[in-house]
Design an enzyme around this catalytic site. Structure first.
Site, PDB file in Angstrom:
ATOM      1  N   LYS A  77       1.086 -25.275 -15.741  1.00 40.90           N
ATOM      2  CA  LYS A  77       1.655 -26.339 -14.740  1.00 40.90           C
ATOM      3  C   LYS A  77       2.814 -27.268 -15.204  1.00 40.90           C
ATOM      4  O   LYS A  77       2.822 -27.555 -16.424  1.00 40.90           O
ATOM      5  CB  LYS A  77       0.523 -27.495 -14.517  1.00 40.90           C
ATOM      6  CG  LYS A  77       0.627 -28.545 -13.363  1.00 40.90           C
ATOM      7  CD  LYS A  77      -0.356 -29.521 -13.279  1.00 40.90           C
ATOM      8  CE  LYS A  77      -0.205 -30.378 -12.127  1.00 40.90           C
ATOM      9  NZ  LYS A  77      -1.396 -31.310 -11.864  1.00 40.90           N
ATOM     10  N   SER A 152      -3.351 -31.654  -7.389  1.00 46.01           N
ATOM     11  CA  SER A 152      -1.765 -31.289  -7.537  1.00 46.01           C
ATOM     12  C   SER A 152      -1.554 -30.108  -8.277  1.00 46.01           C
ATOM     13  O   SER A 152      -0.667 -29.405  -8.189  1.00 46.01           O
ATOM     14  CB  SER A 152      -1.207 -32.613  -8.314  1.00 46.01           C
ATOM     15  OG  SER A 152      -1.653 -32.616  -9.544  1.00 46.01           O
ATOM     16  N   SER A 176      -7.665 -33.278  -9.801  1.00 49.54           N
ATOM     17  CA  SER A 176      -6.487 -32.296  -9.483  1.00 49.54           C
ATOM     18  C   SER A 176      -6.285 -31.107 -10.381  1.00 49.54           C
ATOM     19  O   SER A 176      -5.674 -30.163 -10.135  1.00 49.54           O
ATOM     20  CB  SER A 176      -4.929 -32.807 -10.005  1.00 49.54           C
ATOM     21  OG  SER A 176      -4.737 -33.918  -8.932  1.00 49.54           O
TER      22      SER A 176
END
Length: 486
Positions: A77, A152, A176
């Site tokens: 990420k 996210s 998330s």
């Protein structure tokens, strides 16, 4: 081997260690699938870096110095800083930024032998529930490209679901990891706060942010979590001084007699009937496996939304003050003085959701409102944590839905940001309490979209969660199903 992209982390590690495939062969296969950046999942790819790492892994596999996950690909990420790839946190204000060091999580997975495929798209500074807030465009859900992948960590979830990476790192501040894992039909776990180092992870809300793995199965997540976790007290003041744990050791232990708490607040008004049906089906499987369902209550569940959206923006308003155009990242071209540069740089560099949360945070921390909002939120946060401890006197793990609905379509909540906030109601309580939680594929709902079952454990009970998830995955095949064409 044409189906390498469909193999698990464990299967790939076995093939690599027995030299049935090479790390270069595996990396080349995934890089080919990543061509054209399907689903807009990646923000930075560098095949030369990836193949160089793969060649280094092959050398270690040849000379007997290989790590446990040597040669297995992983993608990170884009809130984890990396030396060899740009790090933007999905924001224009960090466009093109290159870190001089790797985040601890990145470093540890590389030490375990994993090969980095690239950096994954995410909501800007991890602020969002749909991955619609990235400055570089939204990620598409591989199950239906007209729908969001969750946020996210949407790029992480989409990459694993689409077979672009066998594993990915994510971060969970209010859900998330769990919510995008649910929306994309994969497995993801957020460990106890402090288990995984936050060093080199771009901060959103420091008392909530926690790194975790995302993969197809609980078995794979156990392998990844072992490599990621461990004390890092010299570099991260919130790191727990705990030894590394083998989360795979008890995967196959019996769950006969396991007490699964079912909070009534997770099954009330607002939960979609299709999601409830899938979750109920998973709970019935647990009963068949010998577990016992126990009714419990988490009475302050509804308060988790206002509490989170006071505390998290307050911490964000402080953390994001460092992005001002002075030392790194974007800087406005035209300005008259230092203050003007700050204003224009931040106005140009931050997206609307980030600005909204900074303003909210600054407001609740301001003179006259700090006591009324921030301190009160912290008191209720403590009460939410106490609710969990009371519940764990009656049960071993807690189960329920991850989200009230399946993934929604792009733009559905465009004019109502609060609708996105409300979608986190089932994941926020565990985050506020610092508890481990995970999402396990549990079936499908409307539009044949995936539904995740949330499992929440007491502090440091990640192994118990993974054990329970593994048994469900031995009894069902939801985690093995893939989007069409994958």
């Amino acid at each position: 081997m044409s189906d390498l992209h469909n193999l698990s982390v464990k299967a790939l590690a076995t093939l690599l260690h027995t030299k049935e495939v090479s790390a270069v062969e595996v990396a080349t296969r995934f890089l080919a699938r990543m061509g054209g950046n399907p689903h807009n999942a990646f923000l930075d790819i560098d095949s030369e870096v990836t193949l160089a790492q793969a060649r280094a892994s092959d050398a270690k596999l040849a000379d007997g110095t290989a790590g446990p996950l040597e040669g297995v690909p992983v993608a990170h990420k884009d809130v984890f800083v990396t030396r060899d790839f740009a790090t933007t946190a999905g924001s224009k204000i960090l466009s093109g930024y290159r870190s001089p060091f790797d985040a601890t999580v990145v470093q540890r997975l590389r030490t375990a032998g994993m090969v980095t495929l690239g950096k994954l798209n995410c909501d800007e500074f991890a602020m969002g529930s749909a991955n619609e807030n990235s400055a570089y465009g939204p990620v598409q859900n591989p199950w239906d490209t007209a729908r969001v992948p969750g946020g996210s960590s949407g790029g992480s979830a989409a990459a694993v679901a689409a077979g672009l990476a066998p594993a990915a790192t994510g971060t969970d501040t209010g859900g998330s990891i769990r919510q995008p894992a649910s929306f994309c039909g994969i497995t993801g776990i957020k460990p106890t706060y402090g288990r995984a180092s936050r060093y080199g992870m771009i901060a959103y809300a420091s008392s909530l942010d926690q790194a975790g793995p995302m993969a197809r199965s609980a078995e794979d997540c156990a392998l990844l979590l072992r490599a990621m976790c461990g004390a890092d007290i010299d570099r991260d003041s919130t790191s727990l001084d705990m030894p590394t744990e083998d989360f795979s050791a008890t995967l196959n232990s019996s769950i006969e007699g396991l007490r699964i708490g079912i909070p009534k607040e997770f099954f009330g008004e607002g939960l979609a009937t299709d999601v409830r049906a899938a979750v109920d089906g998973a709970l019935r499987e647990y009963e068949k496996l010998g577990a016992k369902l126990v009714p419990i209550s988490l009475p302050r569940t509804e308060l988790s939304i206002p509490v989170y959206y006071i505390i998290a923006p307050a911490e964000a308003s402080s953390n994001l003050s460092r992005f001002d155009g002075v030392k790194f990242g974007h800087r406005a071209k035209d300005y008259t003085d230092l203050v003007d540069m700050y204003k224009k740089t931040r106005a140009e560099g931050f997206g609307n959701e980030v600005k909204r949360r900074i303003m909210t945070g600054a407001y609740v921390l301001s003179h006259g409102y700090y006591d009324a909002y921030y301190l009160q939120a912290q008191k209720i946060r403590r009460m939410i944590a106490d609710d969990f401890q009371n519940a764990f006197k009656e049960c071993d793990v807690i189960a329920g839905p991850v989200a009230p609905s399946v993934a929604w379509k792009f733009g559905e909540n465009a004019n109502d940001p609060v609708a996105d906030y409300l979608a986190d109601i089932f994941t926020l309580p565990a985050s506020l309490a610092g508890l481990p939680g995970m999402s396990v594929p549990a079936g499908f709902g409307a539009g044949n979209m995936p539904v995740g079952l949330q499992l929440i454990g007491n502090y440091f009970k990640e192994a118990q969660l993974l054990n329970a998830a593994h048994h469900l995955q031995q009894a069902t095949d939801f985690h093995l199903r893939k989007p069409q064409g994958i």
